[in-house]
Scaffold this motif. Sequence first.
Motif, PDB file in Angstrom:
ATOM      1  N   LEU A   1       2.489  41.147  11.064  1.00  0.00           N
ATOM      2  CA  LEU A   1       1.849  40.191  12.042  1.00  0.00           C
ATOM      3  C   LEU A   1       2.972  39.129  12.476  1.00  0.00           C
ATOM      4  N   ALA A   2       3.717  38.786  11.682  1.00  0.00           N
ATOM      5  CA  ALA A   2       4.850  37.697  12.145  1.00  0.00           C
ATOM      6  C   ALA A   2       5.904  37.738  11.044  1.00  0.00           C
TER       7      ALA A   2
ATOM      8  N   LEU B  93       7.908  43.731  15.836  1.00  0.00           N
ATOM      9  CA  LEU B  93       6.997  42.824  16.223  1.00  0.00           C
ATOM     10  C   LEU B  93       6.879  42.814  17.452  1.00  0.00           C
TER      11      LEU B  93
ATOM     12  N   LEU C 228      -3.095  35.826  15.081  1.00  0.00           N
ATOM     13  CA  LEU C 228      -2.445  36.784  15.620  1.00  0.00           C
ATOM     14  C   LEU C 228      -2.960  37.987  15.991  1.00  0.00           C
TER      15      LEU C 228
ATOM     16  N   ARG D 117      -3.102  39.908  19.717  1.00  0.00           N
ATOM     17  CA  ARG D 117      -2.829  41.391  19.880  1.00  0.00           C
ATOM     18  C   ARG D 117      -4.009  42.050  20.683  1.00  0.00           C
TER      19      ARG D 117
ATOM     20  N   GLU E 224       5.592  36.936  18.141  1.00  0.00           N
ATOM     21  CA  GLU E 224       5.281  37.141  16.469  1.00  0.00           C
ATOM     22  C   GLU E 224       6.350  36.565  15.651  1.00  0.00           C
TER      23      GLU E 224
END
Length: 193
Positions: free
Chosen positions: A124-125, A160, A6, A10, A164
């Motif tokens: 991040l998710a 997010l 992730l 990004r 994500e």
Amino acid sequence: MLRRELITVRNTLTSDDVREAAASLARRALELPELARARTVAAYVSVGSEPGTLTLLDALRARGVRVLLPALLPDNDLDWGAYAGEGSLARVQHGGGMALFEPTGARLGPGAVTQADVVLLPGLAVDAHGMRLGRGGGSYDRVLSRLEHAGAHPALVVLLYDAEVVDRVPAEAHDRPVHAVVTPSAVRRFGRG
């Protein structure tokens, strides 16, 4: 491994991508009834390629909302201070090369977060059950635990990018689901309880 993947994605985003996503995120987040009713919001200042938050923070402040921002303590816990505009932030270098933007005003203590009506969490998710994957430092796990122990029940919202929101993230027994995730194109809600 999922965290690394992730972060790698990004890191491919351009500054234009991040700026455009931040504007869309702010518009979408400001439509949330929880933020419309909020008197105090605990948030954070995005860094690097994280989904941008400053546009949203300034819009909340313009509405008269008290915005609390974290300051990282040596033990990875978070203290809090009031946001008074971008000029009230200082770039603080922490161990491991992490630089964060933190409020320069008076510190309110780690328990100040319990006064928030909404807590905007970095991540991040988020998965289909509302489980959030953070960066792994544990700072926000402490925040969520502090809220629970104080009997505080703010709306928990993660900001997010669209990609994500995933099927599943690893979760441990102490992890708690969030109530909503806001992406540039959608809001997805999870059960409160």
